[in-house]
Enzyme design. Structure first.
Site: not given
Length: 437
Positions: A204, A349
């Site tokens: 990330e 999400k």
């Protein structure tokens, strides 16, 4: 015409070099494309991501079954439907699958179609996606949760907790907050280099240095905030929060180090320490009193409801407690959490639940019950920027989409810059007002 004429899926690659699904939706006068993300640390209650499991191809991670489901079953069933009728499309997708966890067609197949239809609908309506979904009230730019230092399942180091994030709250414009995040990121890189620690980045975009302890990890981030010329706010001093520029958010991903047999939280990457649910909740309460922490995600394991209740009672009035593995973007699980009084925020999400409609329903349920929503990426991402649009569409006020490196993360931040420019003087950056603690 807004009638769907063709749906086509293909296998593409995500940011970790694994296959994922991309879907194109065509009408006679519009087009939409969406790519599906994938997680590394996944909750057991998430919708099913369909993989081929052929170990001789992509180590079993191929998604050709999901692609075929789109190109055959879904393409045939959705042709002729109005692309602007999102709820009807998503209901049809759920009907075609017929399972509560989308295990027949695959959540990755269903989500790709759902999001691509929304984009085609937006193009047909001559609107940006955030306006198409959210209407005229969509104008809030989200406060970024920037994952600058990694441990846990995201790193090969001695840090138990998965993500140490910065949140630039003391600004009036998103673009200024983003600049702050970039400057802190570069200051942290310089600090790590000076200490002889690794500056390689993880999935990330955050650093994963081999630091001595969990405490050293958060203290490095706080030091970097100061080196960048900013002030870290104090979570207990509500009146003085405006004096600070940056606060800390954590995602320990506690399910990853929870031993279900022992019913203990085991710090297996660092000290080997074992904590009960009550001790773990007290641990976070201690950290919240010592460090400028505004948000903790998955501070307790996904099925440790008792632990979540304890944590909420201890610090839920002053720290945002985000359920990710706990709620998995699922309205039913969120409803259970609301009834039990656990947490005060939900991580959103899109691939945990699998359709845009269900995603928006979860956000709405949270909002109606005083819970905040944090729109989130996954560790396996693409150049797709849909979550940036959803964050603005829903006025969620917060987005979690990685660090200040890797183009798969920067794509979302850059999309938000474009939206801010498009909104002009009507754009709102909530800062500390994005939180309800």
């Amino acid at each position: 015409m807004s009638v769907i004429t063709k749906i086509h899926a293909r296998q593409i690659m995500d940011s970790r070099g694994n296959p994922t699904v991309e879907v194109d939706v065509y009408t006679e006068s519009s087009f939409g494309r969406a790519a599906v993300p994938s997680g590394a640390s996944t909750g057991v209650h998430e919708a099913v991501e369909l993989r081929d499991n052929d170990k001789s191809v992509f180590l079993g991670k191929g998604v050709l079954k999901a692609v075929e489901n789109v190109n055959t079953v879904i393409n045939s069933a959705l042709q002729g439907m109005d692309v602007t009728e999102q709820e009807e499309i998503d209901a049809k997708l759920l009907e075609l699958d017929g399972t509560p966890n989308k295990s027949v067609l695959g959540a990755n197949a269903i989500l790709g179609v759902s999001l691509a239809c929304a984009k085609a609908g937006a193009e047909y309506s001559a609107l940006p996606l955030y306006r198409y979904i959210g209407g005229t009230t969509a104008k809030t730019l989200p406060v970024p949760m920037m994952n600058v230092l990694n441990g846990g399942a995201h790193a090969d180091n001695t840090v138990d907790f998965q993500e140490f994030m910065i949140m630039p709250i003391g600004f009036e414009r998103y673009s200024d907050a983003l600049r702050c995040g970039a400057e802190v990121f570069h200051s942290l890189k310089a600090l790590l280099h000076k200490r002889g620690l690794s500056t390689a980045v993880g999935d990330e975009g955050g650093f994963a240095p081999n630091v001595e302890s969990n405490e050293q990890a958060i203290e490095l981030v706080i030091e970097a905030i100061g080196l960048a010329g900013y002030k870290a706010g104090a979570p207990t001093d509500k009146g003085g929060l405006g004096d600070g520029h940056v606060m800390i958010a954590l995602d320990p991903a506690s399910s990853e180090f929870y031993d279900t047999e022992k019913k203990k939280y085991v710090f297996k990457k660092s000290s080997g320490r074992e904590l009960s649910s009550e001790e773990m909740a007290s641990y976070w309460a201690d950290w919240a009193s010592r460090y400028p922490i505004i948000s903790i995600e998955d501070g307790m394991a996904e099925d440790d409801w008792e632990g979540w209740k304890l944590l909420t009672e201890k610090i839920g009035d002053r720290v945002q407690l985000v359920g990710d593995d706990l709620f998995v973007t699922n309205s039913k699980r969120l409803g259970e959490g609301i009834e039990k009084g656990v947490g005060n925020s939900i991580l959103i999400k899109v691939n945990q639940i699998g359709t845009l409609t269900e995603t928006l329903q979860a956000i709405d349920l949270a909002k109606r019950n005083g819970y905040t929503s944090v729109i989130s990426h996954r560790s396996g991402e693409t150049e797709d920027t849909t979550i940036a649009q959803i964050a603005v569409a829903t006025n969620a006020g917060q987005i979690k989409t990685g660090s200040m490196s890797r183009s798969d993360r920067m794509a979302k931040y850059n999309e938000l810059l474009r939206i801010e420019e498009m909104l002009g003087d009507t754009a709102v950056y909530p800062g500390i007002k994005a939180f309800r603690v």
